[in-house]
Scaffold this motif. Structure first.
Motif, PDB file in Angstrom:
ATOM      1  N   LEU A   3       6.378  12.071  -4.278  1.00 22.80           N
ATOM      2  CA  LEU A   3       5.125  12.251  -3.534  1.00 22.80           C
ATOM      3  C   LEU A   3       4.187  11.072  -3.756  1.00 22.80           C
ATOM      4  O   LEU A   3       3.557  10.575  -2.809  1.00 22.80           O
ATOM      5  CB  LEU A   3       4.453  13.553  -3.971  1.00 22.80           C
ATOM      6  N   ILE A   4       4.101  10.608  -4.988  1.00 24.35           N
ATOM      7  CA  ILE A   4       3.234   9.456  -5.287  1.00 24.35           C
ATOM      8  C   ILE A   4       3.717   8.217  -4.549  1.00 24.35           C
ATOM      9  O   ILE A   4       2.925   7.462  -3.972  1.00 24.35           O
ATOM     10  CB  ILE A   4       3.186   9.209  -6.811  1.00 24.35           C
ATOM     11  N   MET A   5       5.040   8.005  -4.540  1.00 27.70           N
ATOM     12  CA  MET A   5       5.589   6.837  -3.845  1.00 27.70           C
ATOM     13  C   MET A   5       5.347   6.926  -2.331  1.00 27.70           C
ATOM     14  O   MET A   5       4.981   5.938  -1.685  1.00 27.70           O
ATOM     15  CB  MET A   5       7.094   6.729  -4.116  1.00 27.70           C
ATOM     16  N   ALA A   6       5.547   8.120  -1.752  1.00 24.81           N
ATOM     17  CA  ALA A   6       5.314   8.305  -0.315  1.00 24.81           C
ATOM     18  C   ALA A   6       3.841   8.104   0.025  1.00 24.81           C
ATOM     19  O   ALA A   6       3.497   7.453   1.029  1.00 24.81           O
ATOM     20  CB  ALA A   6       5.777   9.694   0.115  1.00 24.81           C
ATOM     21  N   ASN A   7       2.946   8.667  -0.804  1.00 24.97           N
ATOM     22  CA  ASN A   7       1.508   8.527  -0.555  1.00 24.97           C
ATOM     23  C   ASN A   7       1.050   7.076  -0.714  1.00 24.97           C
ATOM     24  O   ASN A   7       0.133   6.627  -0.019  1.00 24.97           O
ATOM     25  CB  ASN A   7       0.720   9.435  -1.496  1.00 24.97           C
ATOM     26  N   LYS A   8       1.683   6.367  -1.654  1.00 25.71           N
ATOM     27  CA  LYS A   8       1.332   4.959  -1.842  1.00 25.71           C
ATOM     28  C   LYS A   8       1.630   4.163  -0.572  1.00 25.71           C
ATOM     29  O   LYS A   8       0.826   3.349  -0.131  1.00 25.71           O
ATOM     30  CB  LYS A   8       2.110   4.377  -3.029  1.00 25.71           C
ATOM     31  N   GLN A   9       2.792   4.430   0.028  1.00 29.24           N
ATOM     32  CA  GLN A   9       3.152   3.748   1.274  1.00 29.24           C
ATOM     33  C   GLN A   9       2.251   4.186   2.424  1.00 29.24           C
ATOM     34  O   GLN A   9       1.841   3.382   3.262  1.00 29.24           O
ATOM     35  CB  GLN A   9       4.622   4.040   1.611  1.00 29.24           C
ATOM     36  N   LEU A  10       1.918   5.483   2.447  1.00 23.60           N
ATOM     37  CA  LEU A  10       1.106   6.030   3.533  1.00 23.60           C
ATOM     38  C   LEU A  10      -0.343   5.572   3.457  1.00 23.60           C
ATOM     39  O   LEU A  10      -0.951   5.239   4.482  1.00 23.60           O
ATOM     40  CB  LEU A  10       1.168   7.562   3.496  1.00 23.60           C
ATOM     41  N   MET A  11      -0.907   5.500   2.242  1.00 22.62           N
ATOM     42  CA  MET A  11      -2.341   5.302   2.092  1.00 22.62           C
ATOM     43  C   MET A  11      -2.749   3.869   1.777  1.00 22.62           C
ATOM     44  O   MET A  11      -3.925   3.523   1.932  1.00 22.62           O
ATOM     45  CB  MET A  11      -2.872   6.246   1.006  1.00 22.62           C
ATOM     46  N   SER A  12      -1.832   3.053   1.322  1.00 21.06           N
ATOM     47  CA  SER A  12      -2.208   1.693   0.925  1.00 21.06           C
ATOM     48  C   SER A  12      -2.478   0.824   2.157  1.00 21.06           C
ATOM     49  O   SER A  12      -1.900   1.039   3.222  1.00 21.06           O
ATOM     50  CB  SER A  12      -1.103   1.060   0.083  1.00 21.06           C
ATOM     51  N   PRO A  13      -3.354  -0.182   2.022  1.00 20.06           N
ATOM     52  CA  PRO A  13      -3.634  -1.094   3.136  1.00 20.06           C
ATOM     53  C   PRO A  13      -2.382  -1.827   3.608  1.00 20.06           C
ATOM     54  O   PRO A  13      -2.251  -2.153   4.792  1.00 20.06           O
ATOM     55  CB  PRO A  13      -4.663  -2.068   2.547  1.00 20.06           C
ATOM     56  N   ALA A  14      -1.470  -2.089   2.682  1.00 19.32           N
ATOM     57  CA  ALA A  14      -0.228  -2.769   3.049  1.00 19.32           C
ATOM     58  C   ALA A  14       0.739  -1.829   3.771  1.00 19.32           C
ATOM     59  O   ALA A  14       1.705  -2.293   4.391  1.00 19.32           O
ATOM     60  CB  ALA A  14       0.444  -3.339   1.802  1.00 19.32           C
ATOM     61  N   GLY A  15       0.463  -0.506   3.680  1.00 15.08           N
ATOM     62  CA  GLY A  15       1.298   0.471   4.359  1.00 15.08           C
ATOM     63  C   GLY A  15       0.681   0.889   5.666  1.00 15.08           C
ATOM     64  O   GLY A  15       0.524   0.079   6.584  1.00 15.08           O
TER      65      GLY A  15
END
Length: 345
Positions: free
Chosen positions: A27-39
């Motif tokens: 979940l943390i990895m998915a949210n990092k991709q979803l929420m980060s500016p680079a994502g």
């Protein structure tokens, strides 16, 4: 037979904990991709949590309608109280991360272990041995070494962190208490609280997110890839929520916090492997200390269980003696019966 039951229970415990670690890290990895500016820059964390509970609630309703689970009655006021505490925890953590440095945010999360210990002592009179206390401190030091960097705090940030720690600790203690009080399964309890949390977070979440980020949800351009990651995030959150309730029901809030720091270690390693995050000697040393502390904690808990057995055995023997003295049986045979029963257990 009893040994087989213990082995089956141990396998179930490990499975629940493994499910929580895997789903939480995913979940943390998915949210990092979803929420980060680079994502995909979907910065609406509170609203996203509302989506998580919405899917969890839908699965609970489907499970109940299909007859897979039965629903035991929990008073509405207790469900509302729990939902308020849980939502305060979510909002408080988001505000704490926004207003404080990452270092102080990590310290506030680490403080939850001693806070949970104190709250369980106050609310339930629970006592902890010196071995458990030392093991907990080793875990706290280890995770602190590998995660805490700059530490900056202000009055507003400190207040939000304080509220977040108290509400999160109370939420985790309440999960175990409600399960025991109403003899209700983890998924049954979650399926009753999830709709309330989903409704309140979906109503209030956009306003909280606007306060946190200055962005309005309707202005976000939802691409198909972002929508896919939202679905992945919601799916993993369902498993994360279920496994959290399973773990706290099987272990305790303190054990859940201690074992939960394994997720921090996994996130650091995966961040290094997948997102080119820096992994320094300080991180590695801290992870090693944290893992050592978790092993010590497991040993301390098992040692406490072992030392409590003679006491229960002695009480069992005394009870047998008292019963047989009342019906005129021989005291010697009663003692032998009591010891024999203990050796087979």
């Amino acid at each position: 037979m009893e040994r087989e039951k213990k082995q089956s229970s141990a396998v179930s415990d490990i499975g629940a904990w493994a499910l929580n670690v895997v789903s939480s890290v995913g979940l943390i990895m998915a949210n990092k991709q979803l929420m980060s500016p680079a994502g995909y820059a979907f910065v609406f964390a509170t609203t996203l949590t509302g989506f998580h509970f919405c899917m969890t609630g839908i699965i609970g309703l489907v499970s109940k309608a299909s007859g897979y689970t039965t629903q035991k009655k929990v008073p509405l006021w207790e469900l509302l109280w729990f939902s308020i505490v849980a939502n305060t925890s979510i909002t408080g953590m988001n505000l704490s991360l926004m207003l404080n440095s990452v270092g102080f945010y990590q310290i506030s999360k680490l403080s939850m272990i001693p806070v949970v210990c104190v709250m369980e002592w106050i609310l339930h009179g629970k006592q902890y041995s010196s071995k458990v206390k030392v093991a907990v401190m080793v875990v706290v030091v280890g995770v602190g070494v590998c995660t805490v960097t700059d530490v900056k705090v202000n009055a507003q940030g400190f207040l939000c962190a304080f509220v977040a720690v108290l509400s999160t600790s109370l939420q985790q203690i309440s999960i175990g208490s409600l399960q025991k009080k109403y003899a209700i399964g983890s998924f049954e309890l979650l399926s009753q609280t999830a709709p309330i949390q989903a409704l309140s977070l979906l109503l209030l979440g956009p306003f909280v997110d606007y306060f946190l980020t200055g962005n309005l949800l309707p202005t976000y351009h939802l691409s198909s890839a972002a929508f896919f990651f939202i679905l992945v995030s919601c799916s993993l959150a369902v498993f994360c929520n279920i496994s959290q309730y399973l773990c706290i029901g099987r272990f305790s809030a303190v054990s859940f916090q201690v074992l939960g720091h394994m997720k921090t270690v996994c996130v650091l390693i995966l961040g290094w492997l997948l997102f080119d995050s820096e992994l320094t000697f300080k991180n590695i040393l801290g992870m090693a200390i944290a893992v050592l502390g978790m092993l010590l904690y497991s040993w301390a808990v098992e040692a406490d269980k072992a030392t409590s057995l003679p006491k229960h055995g002695s009480d069992h023997v005394k009870l047998l003696l008292k019963e047989h003295e009342m019906d005129g049986s021989s005291p010697v045979k009663d003692v032998e019966l009591g010891v024999g029963g203990l050796s087979r257990g």
